[in-house]
Design an enzyme around this catalytic site. Sequence first.
Site, short mmCIF file in Angstrom:
data_model
loop_
_atom_site.label_atom_id
_atom_site.label_comp_id
_atom_site.label_asym_id
_atom_site.label_seq_id
_atom_site.Cartn_x
_atom_site.Cartn_y
_atom_site.Cartn_z
N LYS A 116 -36.62 -20.67 71.12
CA LYS A 116 -35.52 -21.62 71.33
C LYS A 116 -34.79 -21.43 72.66
O LYS A 116 -34.34 -22.41 73.27
CB LYS A 116 -34.52 -21.54 70.17
CG LYS A 116 -35.14 -21.67 68.77
CD LYS A 116 -35.94 -22.95 68.58
CE LYS A 116 -36.64 -22.95 67.23
NZ LYS A 116 -37.64 -24.00 67.09
N PHE A 202 -19.60 -23.15 70.28
CA PHE A 202 -19.80 -23.80 68.98
C PHE A 202 -19.27 -25.23 69.06
O PHE A 202 -18.13 -25.45 69.44
CB PHE A 202 -19.09 -23.02 67.88
CG PHE A 202 -19.29 -23.59 66.49
CD1 PHE A 202 -20.54 -23.58 65.91
CD2 PHE A 202 -18.23 -24.14 65.79
CE1 PHE A 202 -20.75 -24.11 64.63
CE2 PHE A 202 -18.41 -24.67 64.51
CZ PHE A 202 -19.67 -24.65 63.93
N HIS A 208 -26.03 -34.57 63.55
CA HIS A 208 -27.40 -34.21 63.91
C HIS A 208 -28.16 -35.50 64.15
O HIS A 208 -28.44 -36.24 63.21
CB HIS A 208 -28.05 -33.40 62.78
CG HIS A 208 -29.52 -33.13 62.97
ND1 HIS A 208 -30.06 -31.87 62.80
CD2 HIS A 208 -30.55 -33.93 63.30
CE1 HIS A 208 -31.36 -31.93 63.03
NE2 HIS A 208 -31.68 -33.17 63.32
N LYS A 237 -32.50 -31.07 54.81
CA LYS A 237 -32.13 -32.49 54.89
C LYS A 237 -32.33 -33.15 53.54
O LYS A 237 -33.32 -32.90 52.86
CB LYS A 237 -33.00 -33.19 55.95
CG LYS A 237 -32.74 -32.70 57.36
CD LYS A 237 -33.77 -33.23 58.34
CE LYS A 237 -33.55 -32.58 59.71
NZ LYS A 237 -34.69 -32.82 60.62
N ARG A 292 -44.22 -31.62 65.92
CA ARG A 292 -45.02 -32.04 64.76
C ARG A 292 -44.54 -33.42 64.30
O ARG A 292 -43.49 -33.89 64.75
CB ARG A 292 -44.81 -31.05 63.61
CG ARG A 292 -43.35 -30.99 63.18
CD ARG A 292 -43.09 -30.26 61.86
NE ARG A 292 -41.71 -30.44 61.45
CZ ARG A 292 -40.68 -29.70 61.84
NH1 ARG A 292 -40.87 -28.72 62.71
NH2 ARG A 292 -39.46 -29.95 61.40
C1 MV4 Z 1 -25.08 -25.45 66.44
C2 MV4 Z 1 -23.95 -25.95 65.75
C3 MV4 Z 1 -22.76 -26.03 66.46
N1 MV4 Z 1 -22.69 -25.63 67.76
N2 MV4 Z 1 -24.96 -25.08 67.74
C4 MV4 Z 1 -28.06 -25.42 62.66
C5 MV4 Z 1 -29.54 -25.15 62.59
C6 MV4 Z 1 -29.99 -24.97 63.98
N3 MV4 Z 1 -31.08 -25.85 64.24
C7 MV4 Z 1 -28.81 -25.24 64.85
N4 MV4 Z 1 -27.67 -25.49 64.01
C8 MV4 Z 1 -26.43 -25.68 64.52
N5 MV4 Z 1 -26.27 -25.35 65.84
C9 MV4 Z 1 -23.79 -25.16 68.35
N6 MV4 Z 1 -23.69 -24.75 69.62
C10 MV4 Z 1 -24.10 -26.33 64.41
C11 MV4 Z 1 -25.33 -26.18 63.78
C12 MV4 Z 1 -25.37 -26.59 62.42
C13 MV4 Z 1 -26.03 -27.75 62.01
C14 MV4 Z 1 -26.75 -28.54 62.90
C15 MV4 Z 1 -27.41 -29.66 62.49
C16 MV4 Z 1 -27.35 -30.04 61.16
C17 MV4 Z 1 -26.68 -29.29 60.24
C18 MV4 Z 1 -26.01 -28.14 60.65
C19 MV4 Z 1 -25.32 -27.35 59.72
C20 MV4 Z 1 -24.67 -26.22 60.13
C21 MV4 Z 1 -24.71 -25.84 61.46
#
Ligand code: MV4
Length: 447
Positions: A116, A202, A208, A237, A292
Amino acid sequence: MFNKILIANRGEIALRVIRTCKEMGIKTVAVYSTADRDSLHVRFADEAVCIGPPQSKLSYLKIPQIISAAEITNADAIHPGYGFLSENAEFSKVCEEYGIKFIGASADMINAMGDKATAKDTMKKAGVPTIPGSDGLLKDIDHGLGLAKEVGYPVILKATAGGGGKGMRLVHEPSQFKKAWDDARQEAAASFGNDGLYLEKFVEEPRHIEIQIIGDSKGRACHLSERDCSIQRRHQKLVEETPSPIVSQELREKMGQAAIKGAEAIGYEGAGTIEFLVDKHGDFYFMEMNTRIQVEHPITEEVTDYDLIKEQIKVAAGVEISGRNYYPQLYSMECRINAEDPANGFRPSPGRITNLHMPGGHGVRLDSHVYAGYVIPPHYDSMIGKLIVSAQSREEVIVRMKRALSEMVIEGLKTTIPFHLKLMDNEKFKSGNFTTKFLDDFDFSDL
Ligand code: MV4
């Protein structure tokens, strides 16, 4: 074009691929574990090869068995579906070495996007917006503390080998940093055998939003607009929709162009998804790239009238893409129907489907491999099927989804249907104004 494709998967996605192959006049080979002897993908394929016992590690993940099945049946390509070996660089490489076309990303591409921190750095260099934080991996705690002070708290520590939330820790203030660092490293080492971490500011209460792209062997890519996947529980999801209620045509164009720029910068070939976080100001940031076909691809197919599996197969065979982008002409939503008990923490509920009625009618698509009497085995994911509903507006989609969900009868096990029915009546969900935290305070107790 390919003569015969082996599908290295099971369940609804194996069926989905077989259906398109039939329409394209391509012969199909199913592989199956002994637990899937009575599965529809075995019956619908032209040939089927048993590749081992129920455990995935001894069947659907066993590269030599799958390559042998392809050799025996003379398949000239392998479609990996999602999960299992779909993002396994070793498998992609072995296919290439055996002269079997892997309908997915190259080993190098899988490695580059699977790490990543590397993926983020690559996208940043390509001009795709990324979240402020570390350039690559953190060297040590003090490096992390320094950067956190620079970008401002709260920050998030992420495992470079992660995805799906594993090895991720939120840090609100400097005093929490050491524990978060230690915990994230330990979890990452245990889960992935790689304890490399990177840091980001953050983003509070994001959406998303992911962009579907497809690239061809000439290095050209196009986008097929977005999917909104904000309705998740513990990084699983549950509902996806397109177009997103928060994406304007202007934002769609900006995100689409950013995704194309990223895909073309790496010479991406095949179908892929670029995941973004969108903040409350409508600013978007690269999060991860999936190399994918994804579970939720059908909603994009419904609103663009574009068969993603067919186009995946075509670009793998060297056909060039049209070069235009695709925009939603309808609204579409997918509810994942899982054999899980939503009232009890979505605990898996495998077993026999004793009675089954599938919904139908205008605008209703059900991608499923189950039938009355079918047993959902305990060895794999618990998906029963995907209910995909389309209509002219979001409001009509929700009404139609409720209608379709209420027609559906699945007896013998617990399903996520009661959750979806309740969600479709939720005012906040109906307003379209929610974030990835929406399900954190949803009441599942009465389902
Ligand atoms: C984040 C975020 C907030 N700020 N990065 C969750 C899984 C991983 N793919 C990345 N994720 C997140 N990254 C930053 N800088 C919040 C999440 C996140 C989240 C992202 C998409 C969908 C659902 C989520 C649930 C919790 C946290």
